[in-house]
Design a protein around this motif. Structure first.
Motif, PDB file in Angstrom:
ATOM      1  N   LEU A 123       4.735   1.272   9.592  1.00  0.00           N
ATOM      2  CA  LEU A 123       3.621   0.853   8.745  1.00  0.00           C
ATOM      3  C   LEU A 123       4.129  -0.255   7.831  1.00  0.00           C
ATOM      4  O   LEU A 123       4.896   0.010   6.902  1.00  0.00           O
ATOM      5  N   HIS A 124       3.735  -1.482   8.110  1.00  0.00           N
ATOM      6  CA  HIS A 124       4.220  -2.646   7.378  1.00  0.00           C
ATOM      7  C   HIS A 124       3.484  -2.811   6.052  1.00  0.00           C
ATOM      8  O   HIS A 124       2.270  -2.666   5.988  1.00  0.00           O
ATOM      9  N   ASP A 146     -10.561   2.327   7.462  1.00  0.00           N
ATOM     10  CA  ASP A 146     -10.843   2.884   6.139  1.00  0.00           C
ATOM     11  C   ASP A 146      -9.558   3.296   5.418  1.00  0.00           C
ATOM     12  O   ASP A 146      -9.578   4.162   4.552  1.00  0.00           O
ATOM     13  N   GLY A 147      -8.440   2.674   5.799  1.00  0.00           N
ATOM     14  CA  GLY A 147      -7.152   3.038   5.214  1.00  0.00           C
ATOM     15  C   GLY A 147      -6.494   4.192   5.946  1.00  0.00           C
ATOM     16  O   GLY A 147      -5.494   4.722   5.480  1.00  0.00           O
ATOM     17  N   GLY A 151      -3.020  -0.914   5.598  1.00  0.00           N
ATOM     18  CA  GLY A 151      -1.699  -1.327   6.076  1.00  0.00           C
ATOM     19  C   GLY A 151      -1.732  -1.693   7.551  1.00  0.00           C
ATOM     20  O   GLY A 151      -2.563  -1.202   8.301  1.00  0.00           O
ATOM     21  N   SER A 152      -0.842  -2.565   7.972  1.00  0.00           N
ATOM     22  CA  SER A 152      -0.751  -2.914   9.394  1.00  0.00           C
ATOM     23  C   SER A 152       0.345  -2.064  10.027  1.00  0.00           C
ATOM     24  O   SER A 152       1.214  -1.535   9.345  1.00  0.00           O
ATOM     25  N   TYR A 153       0.300  -1.928  11.351  1.00  0.00           N
ATOM     26  CA  TYR A 153       1.265  -1.061  12.023  1.00  0.00           C
ATOM     27  C   TYR A 153       1.766  -1.679  13.313  1.00  0.00           C
ATOM     28  O   TYR A 153       1.166  -2.592  13.868  1.00  0.00           O
ATOM     29  N   GLU A 154       2.876  -1.119  13.773  1.00  0.00           N
ATOM     30  CA  GLU A 154       3.462  -1.449  15.073  1.00  0.00           C
ATOM     31  C   GLU A 154       3.902  -0.130  15.679  1.00  0.00           C
ATOM     32  O   GLU A 154       4.568   0.664  15.017  1.00  0.00           O
ATOM     33  N   TRP A 184       0.840  -1.184   0.000  1.00  0.00           N
ATOM     34  CA  TRP A 184       0.000   0.000   0.000  1.00  0.00           C
ATOM     35  C   TRP A 184       0.878   1.237   0.000  1.00  0.00           C
ATOM     36  O   TRP A 184       2.073   1.162   0.254  1.00  0.00           O
ATOM     37  N   ASN A 185       0.279   2.381  -0.251  1.00  0.00           N
ATOM     38  CA  ASN A 185       0.997   3.656  -0.302  1.00  0.00           C
ATOM     39  C   ASN A 185       0.535   4.573   0.820  1.00  0.00           C
ATOM     40  O   ASN A 185      -0.670   4.713   1.057  1.00  0.00           O
TER      41      ASN A 185
END
Length: 151
Positions: free
Chosen positions: A81-82, A135-136, A64-67, A39-40
């Motif tokens: 943001l993975h 929602d992104g 996107g997934s995050y940590e 994703w961007n």
């Protein structure tokens, strides 16, 4: 003459490598990979909230997934943001509220899996809540009431 050819060859290799790296970052579109989708990161903005409770929203073109994790000396909140490639034109965003100085965003890794990193520079540990809005977008609320993750 031989040294000159070696230097020219070395310069060409460095130029090709640097150009390829930039193209890998700038030219990445949403596309399937072996690990999933890429994703961007399209926008970083300070929304609503107040001087006591700023809200930073990250907008992507997909989920996107995050940590999130905190660092000390100096105090920072890091959001990785993975599977996300940064398409941001700016890399530094002034916040200046509730102990949050600024946000810095950039591409942390490209290969094998892209990770965009957003670093919030803090005056001191600040409570925060990270929310995936579904929602992104991902929102970071600083000074969130009832949340004490500043220790």
């Amino acid at each position: 003459m031989m040294k000159q050819r070696v230097w020219i060859l070395a310069a060409a290799v460095v130029l090709v490598a640097a150009t390829g790296f930039q193209a890998a970052i700038a030219g990445t579109e949403t596309a399937p990979t072996e690990e999933g989708l890429i994703w961007n990161l399209l926008d970083l903005r300070v929304d609503g909230g107040s001087a006591e409770q700023p809200v930073v929203t990250l907008a992507m073109d997909g989920p996107g997934s995050y940590e999130a994790f905190a660092l000390e000396d100096p105090d920072r909140l890091v959001l990785d943001l993975h599977g996300v490639v940064s398409q941001l034109e700016r890399h530094s965003f002034t916040i200046g509220a509730a102990g949050v100085l600024r946000a810095r965003a950039g591409q942390y890794t490209v290969e094998p899996n892209p990770v965009s990193r957003v670093v919030f520079d803090l005056e001191h540990p600040v409570s925060h809540e990270v929310m995936d809005n579904g929602d992104g977008t991902i929102s970071v609320v600083f000074g969130a009431p009832g949340v004490d993750n500043s220790a």
